[in-house]
Design a protein around this motif. Structure first.
Motif, PDB file in Angstrom:
ATOM      1  N   LEU A 346      -8.159  22.830   1.255  1.00 23.98           N
ATOM      2  CA  LEU A 346      -7.899  23.526   2.524  1.00 23.98           C
ATOM      3  C   LEU A 346      -6.477  24.056   2.616  1.00 23.98           C
ATOM      4  O   LEU A 346      -6.181  24.879   3.488  1.00 23.98           O
ATOM      5  CB  LEU A 346      -8.170  22.580   3.698  1.00 23.98           C
ATOM      6  N   GLY A 347      -5.595  23.565   1.781  1.00 22.38           N
ATOM      7  CA  GLY A 347      -4.206  24.026   1.798  1.00 22.38           C
ATOM      8  C   GLY A 347      -3.408  23.505   2.972  1.00 22.38           C
ATOM      9  O   GLY A 347      -2.507  24.188   3.474  1.00 22.38           O
ATOM     10  N   ILE A 348      -3.689  22.262   3.404  1.00 20.89           N
ATOM     11  CA  ILE A 348      -2.999  21.702   4.561  1.00 20.89           C
ATOM     12  C   ILE A 348      -1.937  20.694   4.131  1.00 20.89           C
ATOM     13  O   ILE A 348      -1.939  20.205   3.000  1.00 20.89           O
ATOM     14  CB  ILE A 348      -3.985  21.010   5.526  1.00 20.89           C
ATOM     15  N   GLU A 349      -1.038  20.389   5.041  1.00 20.30           N
ATOM     16  CA  GLU A 349      -0.075  19.317   4.829  1.00 20.30           C
ATOM     17  C   GLU A 349      -0.828  17.985   4.760  1.00 20.30           C
ATOM     18  O   GLU A 349      -1.734  17.735   5.552  1.00 20.30           O
ATOM     19  CB  GLU A 349       0.933  19.305   5.978  1.00 20.30           C
ATOM     20  N   PHE A 350      -0.436  17.136   3.840  1.00 16.16           N
ATOM     21  CA  PHE A 350      -1.175  15.886   3.615  1.00 16.16           C
ATOM     22  C   PHE A 350      -0.206  14.720   3.522  1.00 16.16           C
ATOM     23  O   PHE A 350       0.830  14.809   2.863  1.00 16.16           O
ATOM     24  CB  PHE A 350      -1.988  15.996   2.325  1.00 16.16           C
ATOM     25  N   LYS A 351      -0.545  13.616   4.208  1.00 16.44           N
ATOM     26  CA  LYS A 351       0.291  12.423   4.181  1.00 16.44           C
ATOM     27  C   LYS A 351      -0.567  11.212   3.825  1.00 16.44           C
ATOM     28  O   LYS A 351      -1.738  11.143   4.209  1.00 16.44           O
ATOM     29  CB  LYS A 351       0.937  12.180   5.551  1.00 16.44           C
ATOM     30  N   GLU A 352       0.026  10.263   3.127  1.00 17.12           N
ATOM     31  CA  GLU A 352      -0.628   8.977   2.860  1.00 17.12           C
ATOM     32  C   GLU A 352       0.238   7.882   3.450  1.00 17.12           C
ATOM     33  O   GLU A 352       1.403   7.713   3.066  1.00 17.12           O
ATOM     34  CB  GLU A 352      -0.816   8.758   1.353  1.00 17.12           C
ATOM     35  N   ILE A 353      -0.323   7.140   4.393  1.00 14.94           N
ATOM     36  CA  ILE A 353       0.402   6.052   5.055  1.00 14.94           C
ATOM     37  C   ILE A 353      -0.463   4.794   4.979  1.00 14.94           C
ATOM     38  O   ILE A 353      -1.390   4.625   5.784  1.00 14.94           O
ATOM     39  CB  ILE A 353       0.720   6.402   6.535  1.00 14.94           C
ATOM     40  N   PRO A 354      -0.213   3.910   4.033  1.00 11.49           N
ATOM     41  CA  PRO A 354      -1.011   2.677   3.946  1.00 11.49           C
ATOM     42  C   PRO A 354      -0.818   1.812   5.194  1.00 11.49           C
ATOM     43  O   PRO A 354       0.288   1.722   5.739  1.00 11.49           O
ATOM     44  CB  PRO A 354      -0.449   1.986   2.703  1.00 11.49           C
ATOM     45  N   ILE A 355      -1.897   1.181   5.641  1.00 10.51           N
ATOM     46  CA  ILE A 355      -1.825   0.361   6.852  1.00 10.51           C
ATOM     47  C   ILE A 355      -1.737  -1.130   6.549  1.00 10.51           C
ATOM     48  O   ILE A 355      -1.733  -1.945   7.472  1.00 10.51           O
ATOM     49  CB  ILE A 355      -3.029   0.618   7.780  1.00 10.51           C
ATOM     50  N   LYS A 356      -1.629  -1.510   5.278  1.00  7.71           N
ATOM     51  CA  LYS A 356      -1.598  -2.938   4.919  1.00  7.71           C
ATOM     52  C   LYS A 356      -0.491  -3.697   5.654  1.00  7.71           C
ATOM     53  O   LYS A 356      -0.733  -4.816   6.153  1.00  7.71           O
ATOM     54  CB  LYS A 356      -1.446  -3.102   3.404  1.00  7.71           C
ATOM     55  N   PRO A 357       0.726  -3.154   5.760  1.00  4.98           N
ATOM     56  CA  PRO A 357       1.762  -3.916   6.480  1.00  4.98           C
ATOM     57  C   PRO A 357       1.377  -4.207   7.931  1.00  4.98           C
ATOM     58  O   PRO A 357       1.623  -5.313   8.427  1.00  4.98           O
ATOM     59  CB  PRO A 357       2.989  -3.009   6.391  1.00  4.98           C
ATOM     60  N   ALA A 358       0.770  -3.241   8.604  1.00  2.11           N
ATOM     61  CA  ALA A 358       0.378  -3.452   9.999  1.00  2.11           C
ATOM     62  C   ALA A 358      -0.758  -4.468  10.101  1.00  2.11           C
ATOM     63  O   ALA A 358      -0.747  -5.348  10.970  1.00  2.11           O
ATOM     64  CB  ALA A 358      -0.045  -2.122  10.623  1.00  2.11           C
ATOM     65  N   VAL A 359      -1.748  -4.352   9.218  1.00  2.00           N
ATOM     66  CA  VAL A 359      -2.875  -5.285   9.252  1.00  2.00           C
ATOM     67  C   VAL A 359      -2.401  -6.704   8.940  1.00  2.00           C
ATOM     68  O   VAL A 359      -2.805  -7.676   9.610  1.00  2.00           O
ATOM     69  CB  VAL A 359      -3.971  -4.837   8.257  1.00  2.00           C
ATOM     70  N   ASP A 360      -1.526  -6.831   7.964  1.00  2.00           N
ATOM     71  CA  ASP A 360      -0.988  -8.157   7.632  1.00  2.00           C
ATOM     72  C   ASP A 360      -0.223  -8.746   8.811  1.00  2.00           C
ATOM     73  O   ASP A 360      -0.321  -9.954   9.094  1.00  2.00           O
ATOM     74  CB  ASP A 360      -0.061  -8.074   6.419  1.00  2.00           C
ATOM     75  N   ALA A 361       0.525  -7.908   9.497  1.00  2.00           N
ATOM     76  CA  ALA A 361       1.300  -8.388  10.647  1.00  2.00           C
ATOM     77  C   ALA A 361       0.373  -8.887  11.750  1.00  2.00           C
ATOM     78  O   ALA A 361       0.622  -9.936  12.362  1.00  2.00           O
ATOM     79  CB  ALA A 361       2.203  -7.276  11.167  1.00  2.00           C
ATOM     80  N   PHE A 362      -0.704  -8.150  12.008  1.00  2.00           N
ATOM     81  CA  PHE A 362      -1.662  -8.589  13.020  1.00  2.00           C
ATOM     82  C   PHE A 362      -2.367  -9.874  12.588  1.00  2.00           C
ATOM     83  O   PHE A 362      -2.595 -10.785  13.397  1.00  2.00           O
ATOM     84  CB  PHE A 362      -2.691  -7.498  13.287  1.00  2.00           C
ATOM     85  N   ASP A 363      -2.730  -9.960  11.312  1.00  2.00           N
ATOM     86  CA  ASP A 363      -3.381 -11.174  10.812  1.00  2.00           C
ATOM     87  C   ASP A 363      -2.478 -12.392  11.000  1.00  2.00           C
ATOM     88  O   ASP A 363      -2.932 -13.456  11.442  1.00  2.00           O
ATOM     89  CB  ASP A 363      -3.751 -11.017   9.333  1.00  2.00           C
ATOM     90  N   ASP A 364      -1.197 -12.207  10.683  1.00  2.00           N
ATOM     91  CA  ASP A 364      -0.249 -13.317  10.858  1.00  2.00           C
ATOM     92  C   ASP A 364      -0.100 -13.674  12.331  1.00  2.00           C
ATOM     93  O   ASP A 364      -0.062 -14.856  12.703  1.00  2.00           O
ATOM     94  CB  ASP A 364       1.118 -12.945  10.274  1.00  2.00           C
ATOM     95  N   MET A 365      -0.012 -12.658  13.166  1.00  2.00           N
ATOM     96  CA  MET A 365       0.194 -12.878  14.593  1.00  2.00           C
ATOM     97  C   MET A 365      -0.983 -13.611  15.238  1.00  2.00           C
ATOM     98  O   MET A 365      -0.818 -14.440  16.141  1.00  2.00           O
ATOM     99  CB  MET A 365       0.407 -11.526  15.288  1.00  2.00           C
TER     100      MET A 365
END
Length: 567
Positions: A346-365
């Motif tokens: 499609l020729g669009i801007e593309f980003k990759e943002i892994p969510i593992k840090p956020a999920v791990d933080a919620f799991d710990d919390m």
């Protein structure tokens, strides 16, 4: 006599912008020799103006806009516009939904709408008083049976058109009894799949029944959920369609009353119309709100996000679309690679943002609170909500319009995560069943002449990917089965016994699906507005209580019994 139909795209509340658009199209029609130019229903305010009509300043500004139009329009050009006008009677609703004839600097004549719809998305009886009588508009020797939208959707309808008798009056028949030369209808008739064919049948029937030509000028454009397809046309007295406007775009259509009728045909394809409607819906939501820098789509590698993204690119251009993939620890490799391939295609801007840090933080919390319990839906949905927070953060930071990607099948049964994949400004596919999403994907690729949407995205089994090896069929029936039930229940308003009889499906399976639909209304109420493309979408046109309790089987059995009283 040369008559022009100005199929324009007004914006609700933009009185100045709508005024200038009306003037522009009137001048174009005048330059091309038109004697009369016809605009859509409520084109001055845009449709539907809803409770803007209760604002006294808005109502006064509408009157000033009409006065300005009358003075600024080309001399000797007749112009029919749609606008709300005050009800001069002491009793009744404060306004009429009016068709106004402007000429030589003033309002020369007017007719009011008779039939005020109050079903599905419509609520016109809230603001408007109906016309008490029908009369012809006489202009330059032409006797015009002028009426407004719903006035042609009456009880005397042809086979294949909804036969429910909502009204006692038939305004078109009453106008026909006054011997008009032709009928003119100004409309803000919304799009739904198959609506073009319904209009064909209805207008052909009116023409043949009353032996008069029929001109229909319909609004085009989208305002929040509601999409108008235009589809303005002229039919000769024998019902033959002799002039056709474009669909899903503005157009200026001309017809000479003395011309010899030649058939005008438009090849229509349901999926192509659906595609064009959704593109228009995204484009107008983005442009008419005027507050967003780009559109943002969370890309999962799945079919829904891919189709949503492709539609957004067609609506806005690749430079105004951003795709984000947010893999978790259990995401498949294809989740990222298919998303990347789509973005490249499609020729669009593309980003990759892994969510593992956020999920791990919620799991710990939550570890202490969840101690001693088995992992399940709560833990799975943390991933979806982490993605939702990420997308909303990008939306807030950069002024992007987040497009929600859930389809109608999933929204219907609650197979979506609140505050996760329901986040967004507008839900592009929320009125598109999953099986139709696949049809859209194939249509997009055929239209592009290439696999814009990767073939792997189309072929792989659908999955929410919130646990290892998860597939949608772990929880849901196959989508072909699910959609057969949902189409009958939600769109056709059929009940358990009828659905089982028509599909031959297991009664317990159907009962379970209907129960899921009923129980998940609370999620739909909190979801973003969705683009309406069927006769019964979730949202403003389907009002079901959240808090309710009723026994489906007992109710159906009672309904089948003979009534014992004359209520």
């Amino acid at each position: 006599m040369q008559i022009a139909l100005a199929q324009i795209n007004p914006t609700i509340g933009d009185l100045e912008g709508n005024r200038e658009k009306i003037l522009d199209y009137a001048r174009r029609a005048d330059d091309r020799g038109a004697d009369l130019v016809v605009f859509p229903e409520l084109c001055v305010t845009g449709y539907p103006p809803e409770d803007l009509l209760e604002n006294p300043f808005f109502k006064r500004a509408v009157q000033r806009t009409v006065d300005h139009l009358a003075r600024a329009l080309p001399a000797d050009l007749g112009v029919i516009i749609g606008a709300p006008v005050p009800n001069g009677d002491r009793f009744g609703k404060p306004l009429h939904n009016a068709a106004l004839l402007l000429e030589n600097g003033a309002v020369q004549d007017r007719v009011y709408k008779t039939l005020l719809p109050t079903y599905d998305i419509f609520d016109e009886d809230r603001h408007f008083e109906p016309a008490e009588e029908r009369r012809l508009l006489e202009w330059r020797g032409l006797r015009i049976g002028l009426h407004v939208c719903e006035d042609m959707w009456n009880v005397h309808q042809p086979e294949g058109v909804d036969q429910s008798e909502r009204y006692e009056r038939d305004p078109v028949a009453e106008l026909a009894a006054l011997d008009p030369d032709l009928f003119v209808n100004i409309s803000a008739s919304p799009f739904s799949i198959g609506k073009h064919e319904v209009r064909d049948k209805l207008v052909e029937h009116i023409c043949r029944r009353h032996e008069r030509p029929f001109l229909l000028c319909n609004q085009v454009g989208a305002n929040t959920e509601i999409i108008h397809d235009g589809d303005s046309r002229v039919h000769a007295a024998d019902g033959t369609q002799v002039a056709c406007a474009a669909s899903f775009e503005e157009d200026l259509l001309f017809w000479d009353t003395e011309s010899s009728p030649e058939a005008c045909t438009t090849g229509r394809d349901a999926i192509a119309d659906l595609h064009d409607a959704l593109v228009l819906g995204v484009r107008d939501y983005y442009e008419k709100t005027g507050i967003f820098d780009k559109a943002l789509v969370g890309l999962s590698g799945g079919i829904d996000s891919a189709v949503t993204c492709a539609l957004a690119v067609e609506a806005l251009g690749p430079e105004r679309v951003v795709g984000v993939t947010m893999p978790s620890e259990i995401s498949s490799e294809g989740s990222v690679t298919d998303s990347q391939a789509l973005a490249d295609n499609l020729g669009i801007e593309f980003k990759e943002i892994p969510i593992k840090p956020a999920v791990d933080a919620f799991d710990d919390m939550l570890a202490d609170e969840f101690a001693g319990t088995e992992p399940g839906v709560a833990e799975e949905n943390v991933q979806s909500r982490a993605r939702g927070v990420t997308l909303m953060a990008l939306s807030n930071k950069f002024g992007h319009l987040l497009l929600s990607t859930g389809n109608k099948s999933e929204v219907a049964i609650g197979y979506v995560t609140l505050y996760g994949d329901t986040n967004g400004g507008v839900a592009v596919l929320s009125d598109v069943l999953k099986t139709r999403v696949y049809e859209l994907a194939r249509h997009i690729n055929v239209r592009a002449g290439a696999n814009v949407i990767p073939q792997n995205t189309i072929e792989k089994p659908p999955s929410a990917e919130l646990r290892a090896g998860q597939k949608d069929t772990d929880t849901l029936p196959p989508y072909e089965t699910l959609d057969a039930i949902l189409e009958r229940y939600v769109e056709q308003k059929k009940e358990l016994g009828t659905i089982v009889g028509e599909t031959g499906l297991d009664e317990d399976l159907v009962r379970g699906v209907l129960r899921q639909v009923d129980q998940n209304e609370y999620k739909r109420r909190q979801a973003p507005p969705g683009l309406r493309v069927t006769e019964k979408a979730f949202g403003i046109g389907r009002r079901i209580p959240i808090v309710m309790e009723w026994d489906r089987e007992a109710m159906e059995a009672l309904a089948a019994e003979e009534p014992v009283s004359n209520l």
